[in-house]
Design a protein around this motif. Structure first.
Motif, short mmCIF file in Angstrom:
data_model
loop_
_atom_site.label_atom_id
_atom_site.label_comp_id
_atom_site.label_asym_id
_atom_site.label_seq_id
_atom_site.Cartn_x
_atom_site.Cartn_y
_atom_site.Cartn_z
N GLN A 153 0.83 -1.21 0.00
CA GLN A 153 0.00 0.00 0.00
C GLN A 153 0.86 1.25 0.00
OE1 GLN A 153 -2.36 -1.17 3.49
NE2 GLN A 153 -4.22 -0.89 2.25
N VAL A 154 1.95 1.23 0.76
CA VAL A 154 2.85 2.39 0.81
C VAL A 154 3.54 2.59 -0.54
CG1 VAL A 154 4.94 3.32 1.87
CG2 VAL A 154 3.19 2.25 3.30
N LEU A 155 4.02 1.51 -1.13
CA LEU A 155 4.68 1.61 -2.43
C LEU A 155 3.71 2.11 -3.51
CD1 LEU A 155 6.77 -1.69 -2.38
CD2 LEU A 155 7.68 0.63 -2.21
N GLU A 156 2.50 1.59 -3.50
CA GLU A 156 1.51 2.00 -4.49
C GLU A 156 1.08 3.45 -4.29
OE1 GLU A 156 -1.70 -0.77 -4.34
OE2 GLU A 156 -0.55 -2.40 -5.28
N PHE A 157 0.92 3.86 -3.03
CA PHE A 157 0.55 5.24 -2.74
C PHE A 157 1.61 6.21 -3.24
CE2 PHE A 157 0.17 8.68 0.67
CZ PHE A 157 -0.91 9.30 0.06
N ALA A 158 2.87 5.85 -3.02
CA ALA A 158 3.97 6.70 -3.50
C ALA A 158 3.97 6.78 -5.02
CB ALA A 158 5.30 6.15 -2.99
N ALA A 159 3.91 5.65 -5.67
CA ALA A 159 3.99 5.62 -7.13
C ALA A 159 2.81 6.33 -7.79
CB ALA A 159 4.06 4.17 -7.61
N ALA A 160 1.64 6.22 -7.19
CA ALA A 160 0.44 6.82 -7.78
C ALA A 160 0.41 8.33 -7.65
CB ALA A 160 -0.81 6.23 -7.13
N ASN A 161 1.24 8.88 -6.75
CA ASN A 161 1.14 10.30 -6.46
C ASN A 161 2.43 11.07 -6.74
OD1 ASN A 161 -1.68 10.62 -5.32
ND2 ASN A 161 -0.90 8.90 -4.11
N ASP A 162 3.32 10.46 -7.52
CA ASP A 162 4.51 11.16 -7.95
C ASP A 162 4.15 12.14 -9.08
OD1 ASP A 162 7.18 11.86 -8.21
OD2 ASP A 162 7.63 10.20 -9.57
N GLU A 201 12.56 4.30 -3.61
CA GLU A 201 13.32 5.07 -4.60
C GLU A 201 13.49 4.30 -5.90
OE1 GLU A 201 15.72 8.20 -1.85
OE2 GLU A 201 16.90 6.71 -2.93
N GLN A 202 13.67 2.98 -5.81
CA GLN A 202 13.77 2.18 -7.02
C GLN A 202 12.46 2.21 -7.80
OE1 GLN A 202 14.96 -1.58 -5.37
NE2 GLN A 202 16.98 -0.82 -4.80
N ARG A 203 11.33 2.18 -7.09
CA ARG A 203 10.03 2.21 -7.75
C ARG A 203 9.82 3.53 -8.49
NH1 ARG A 203 4.65 -0.07 -6.85
NH2 ARG A 203 5.72 -1.83 -5.88
N VAL A 263 13.20 9.70 -2.42
CA VAL A 263 11.96 9.73 -1.63
C VAL A 263 12.35 10.08 -0.21
CG1 VAL A 263 9.99 8.42 -0.78
CG2 VAL A 263 10.81 8.03 -3.11
N LEU A 264 11.72 11.10 0.33
CA LEU A 264 11.96 11.51 1.71
C LEU A 264 10.72 11.19 2.54
CD1 LEU A 264 13.65 15.01 1.16
CD2 LEU A 264 14.76 12.78 1.49
N THR A 265 10.90 10.42 3.59
CA THR A 265 9.79 10.05 4.47
C THR A 265 10.03 10.61 5.86
OG1 THR A 265 10.62 7.95 5.37
CG2 THR A 265 9.66 7.90 3.14
N ALA A 266 8.96 10.71 6.63
CA ALA A 266 9.02 11.45 7.89
C ALA A 266 9.97 10.82 8.90
CB ALA A 266 7.62 11.59 8.47
N ASN A 267 9.90 9.52 9.10
CA ASN A 267 10.79 8.90 10.08
C ASN A 267 12.23 8.89 9.59
OD1 ASN A 267 8.77 8.46 12.02
ND2 ASN A 267 8.12 6.58 11.02
N GLN A 268 12.41 8.74 8.29
CA GLN A 268 13.75 8.81 7.71
C GLN A 268 14.40 10.17 7.96
OE1 GLN A 268 13.82 9.80 3.66
NE2 GLN A 268 15.60 8.56 3.12
N VAL A 269 13.70 11.26 7.61
CA VAL A 269 14.31 12.59 7.76
C VAL A 269 14.46 12.96 9.23
CG1 VAL A 269 13.49 13.38 5.51
CG2 VAL A 269 12.16 13.96 7.56
N LEU A 302 19.25 3.23 3.29
CA LEU A 302 18.25 4.14 3.84
C LEU A 302 17.94 5.29 2.88
CD1 LEU A 302 19.68 4.23 7.46
CD2 LEU A 302 17.54 3.17 6.76
N GLY A 303 18.09 5.04 1.60
CA GLY A 303 17.75 6.05 0.61
C GLY A 303 18.87 7.01 0.30
N THR A 304 18.63 7.85 -0.70
CA THR A 304 19.62 8.81 -1.18
C THR A 304 20.10 9.74 -0.08
OG1 THR A 304 18.62 8.79 -3.38
CG2 THR A 304 20.00 10.69 -2.84
N LEU A 305 19.20 10.18 0.78
CA LEU A 305 19.56 11.14 1.83
C LEU A 305 20.70 10.62 2.70
CD1 LEU A 305 18.94 13.81 3.32
CD2 LEU A 305 17.28 12.53 4.69
N PHE A 306 20.61 9.38 3.14
CA PHE A 306 21.63 8.83 4.03
C PHE A 306 22.90 8.42 3.30
CE2 PHE A 306 18.39 8.49 7.35
CZ PHE A 306 19.14 8.71 8.49
#
Length: 252
Positions: A168-177, A201-203, A208-214, A232-236
């Motif tokens: 659901q999280v992956l689909e939500f991200a992809a659908a709203n880019d 990020e691969q998808r 992709v920046l998420t709240a707990n990550q940042v 942990l993504g591009t940021l880290f």
């Protein structure tokens, strides 16, 4: 290098992202977490103003200080940006007066993370109701970040957000880019994302920046973590800036 960076987290929903982040970051990093009072679990402005009140945060901070932390973050995006830019800055300053340590909030963490990556155009996939999501977009605009697409899932409670699955999280991200956006932001600390940051990020093929990550990145930055970290993504994956490179915890 041993770093202990403290997390103030409202209620119970996706707090297990922080032990997950701690494991992914590896030895030497500790992210102790204190749950702050949430009298009502609702992504509604009046409830969020209470969740982020100075009294509630001070009580949690005093407990967190017993854990030997070197920096502190208020890990709640909506419970910071709902106060507006100046109000969120005042919130951090009052909290820092209690902690006596470098202190920030998730809303400012998003602005600092975007600056670190050189982002000025982003899409936002928010789990919040639309009126709350609009306030996040306004906050980003104040920080010099254009929101090219703003999407709202309309979920009222953090508890429900915390039940969203990986797919659901992956689909939500992809659908709203938005193809014109340099990155996608997912601003709710109630949303589980820690285990799927590289997959997100691969998808999408972009940061992709998420709240707990940042939140974790910001508090570790303030505690002096040099980075970089994988998984942990591009940021880290960036070498960490020193504390002064991005300005204070709550820029004016």
């Amino acid at each position: 290098m041993s770093i202990t960076a403290g997390i103030l987290y409202p209620g119970y929903s996706a707090e297990d992202d922080y032990p997950a982040l701690e494991r992914l970051l590896g030895g030497g990093i500790s992210l102790p977490l204190v749950h702050t009072l949430m009298r009502e679990d609702a992504h509604r402005v009046d409830a969020l103003l209470d969740v982020g009140s100075a009294e509630v945060l001070a009580e949690g901070a005093r407990e967190l200080l017993t854990r030997g932390v070197q920096a502190v973050i208020w890990a709640c995006t909506s419970g910071s940006f709902v106060f507006g830019w100046e109000g969120a800055r005042d919130q951090v300053e009052k909290l820092q007066a209690v902690t006596g340590l470098a202190t920030s909030s998730t809303s400012f963490a998003f602005v600092h993370a975007a600056a670190r990556l050189g982002l000025d155009r982003v899409a936002v996939a928010a789990t919040y109701p639309a009126d709350v999501a609009d306030r996040f977009a306004d906050f980003l605009a104040h920080g010099g970040i254009e929101v090219t697409r703003l999407s709202s899932r309309g979920i009222v409670t953090a508890a429900e957000v915390g039940t969203l699955t990986r797919e659901q999280v992956l689909e939500f991200a992809a659908a709203n880019d938005d193809p014109t956006a340099q990155a996608l932001l997912m601003p709710d600390t109630a949303l589980h994302t820690a285990a799927w940051l590289d997959e997100l990020e691969q998808r999408l093929g972009k940061p992709v920046l998420t709240a707990n990550q940042v939140s974790a990145w910001e508090v570790l930055r303030l505690a002096g973590d040099p980075g970089p970290h994988e998984g942990l993504g591009t940021l880290f994956r960036q070498a960490g800036p020193d504390r002064g490179e991005l300005g204070g915890a709550a820029p004016r």
